[in-house]
Design a protein around this motif. Structure first.
Motif, PDB file in Angstrom:
ATOM      1  N   ALA A  77       0.866  -1.182   0.000  1.00 35.40           N
ATOM      2  CA  ALA A  77       0.000   0.000   0.000  1.00 35.40           C
ATOM      3  C   ALA A  77       0.899   1.227   0.000  1.00 35.40           C
ATOM      4  CB  ALA A  77      -0.909  -0.004   1.222  1.00 35.40           C
ATOM      5  N   SER A  78       0.446   2.272  -0.676  1.00 39.36           N
ATOM      6  CA  SER A  78       1.213   3.510  -0.735  1.00 39.36           C
ATOM      7  C   SER A  78       0.256   4.691  -0.717  1.00 39.36           C
ATOM      8  CB  SER A  78       2.083   3.530  -1.998  1.00 39.36           C
ATOM      9  OG  SER A  78       1.273   3.439  -3.153  1.00 39.36           O
ATOM     10  N   GLY A  91      -2.390  11.974  -1.536  1.00 37.66           N
ATOM     11  CA  GLY A  91      -3.138  11.972  -0.294  1.00 37.66           C
ATOM     12  C   GLY A  91      -4.102  10.817  -0.111  1.00 37.66           C
ATOM     13  N   ARG A  92      -4.148   9.904  -1.076  1.00 36.05           N
ATOM     14  CA  ARG A  92      -5.040   8.742  -0.985  1.00 36.05           C
ATOM     15  C   ARG A  92      -4.231   7.472  -0.845  1.00 36.05           C
ATOM     16  NH1 ARG A  92     -10.201   9.296  -4.691  1.00 36.05           N
ATOM     17  NH2 ARG A  92     -10.283   7.173  -3.966  1.00 36.05           N
ATOM     18  N   ILE A  93      -4.785   6.507  -0.142  1.00 33.65           N
ATOM     19  CA  ILE A  93      -4.131   5.208   0.000  1.00 33.65           C
ATOM     20  C   ILE A  93      -4.423   4.381  -1.248  1.00 33.65           C
ATOM     21  CG2 ILE A  93      -4.010   3.082   1.334  1.00 33.65           C
ATOM     22  CD1 ILE A  93      -4.893   4.747   3.786  1.00 33.65           C
ATOM     23  N   PHE A 101      -5.103  -0.549  -7.224  1.00 36.74           N
ATOM     24  CA  PHE A 101      -6.458  -0.231  -6.809  1.00 36.74           C
ATOM     25  C   PHE A 101      -6.465   1.096  -6.068  1.00 36.74           C
ATOM     26  CE2 PHE A 101      -5.705  -4.811  -6.609  1.00 36.74           C
ATOM     27  CZ  PHE A 101      -6.578  -5.246  -7.593  1.00 36.74           C
ATOM     28  N   ASP A 102      -7.170   2.062  -6.621  1.00 33.99           N
ATOM     29  CA  ASP A 102      -7.290   3.386  -6.018  1.00 33.99           C
ATOM     30  C   ASP A 102      -8.732   3.509  -5.527  1.00 33.99           C
ATOM     31  OD1 ASP A 102      -7.218   6.016  -5.280  1.00 33.99           O
ATOM     32  OD2 ASP A 102      -6.838   6.800  -7.274  1.00 33.99           O
ATOM     33  N   ASP A 103      -8.927   3.291  -4.256  1.00 31.87           N
ATOM     34  CA  ASP A 103     -10.262   3.293  -3.680  1.00 31.87           C
ATOM     35  C   ASP A 103     -10.240   4.164  -2.425  1.00 31.87           C
ATOM     36  OD1 ASP A 103     -12.923   2.663  -3.300  1.00 31.87           O
ATOM     37  OD2 ASP A 103     -12.627   0.505  -3.438  1.00 31.87           O
ATOM     38  N   GLU A 115      -6.747  -2.171   5.409  1.00 41.85           N
ATOM     39  CA  GLU A 115      -7.878  -2.385   4.504  1.00 41.85           C
ATOM     40  C   GLU A 115      -7.381  -2.483   3.057  1.00 41.85           C
ATOM     41  OE1 GLU A 115     -12.296  -0.609   3.730  1.00 41.85           O
ATOM     42  OE2 GLU A 115     -10.663   0.843   3.851  1.00 41.85           O
ATOM     43  N   ALA A 116      -6.445  -1.638   2.691  1.00 42.30           N
ATOM     44  CA  ALA A 116      -5.897  -1.653   1.336  1.00 42.30           C
ATOM     45  C   ALA A 116      -5.187  -2.976   1.046  1.00 42.30           C
ATOM     46  CB  ALA A 116      -4.934  -0.489   1.146  1.00 42.30           C
TER      47      ALA A 116
END
Length: 75
Positions: free
Chosen positions: A14-15, A19-21, A45-47, A54-55
């Motif tokens: 995960a990264s 600003g989004r995980i 996956f960009d969610d 969770e990621a």
């Protein structure tokens, strides 16, 4: 995190991107000699993930689903 699923090696991470995980999974399908160097698939996956755990869970589940869908009879 790395693990084996149906003889394929999966590496998840995960990264943070803007600003989004973001969750990532790299799938290594074994060659006939058992090496994992030639057949590699990257999933991103960009969610709206709450956190890294969770990621990573999402990436793991999606990678296993991808293998079940695309590697029937090959692994």
């Amino acid at each position: 995190m790395q693990f084996i699923f149906q003889t394929c090696l999966i590496s998840t991470s995960a990264s943070i991107d803007e600003g989004r995980i973001v969750a990532n999974a790299r799938i290594f399908i074994p060659a006939s000699d058992g090496s994992f160097e030639d057949d590699v698939y990257d999933l991103c996956f960009d969610d709206n993930f709450i956190d890294e755990n969770e990621a990573l869970t999402f990436a793991r589940e999606r990678a296993m689903g991808w293998i079940e869908e695309h590697c029937v009879g090959t692994v």
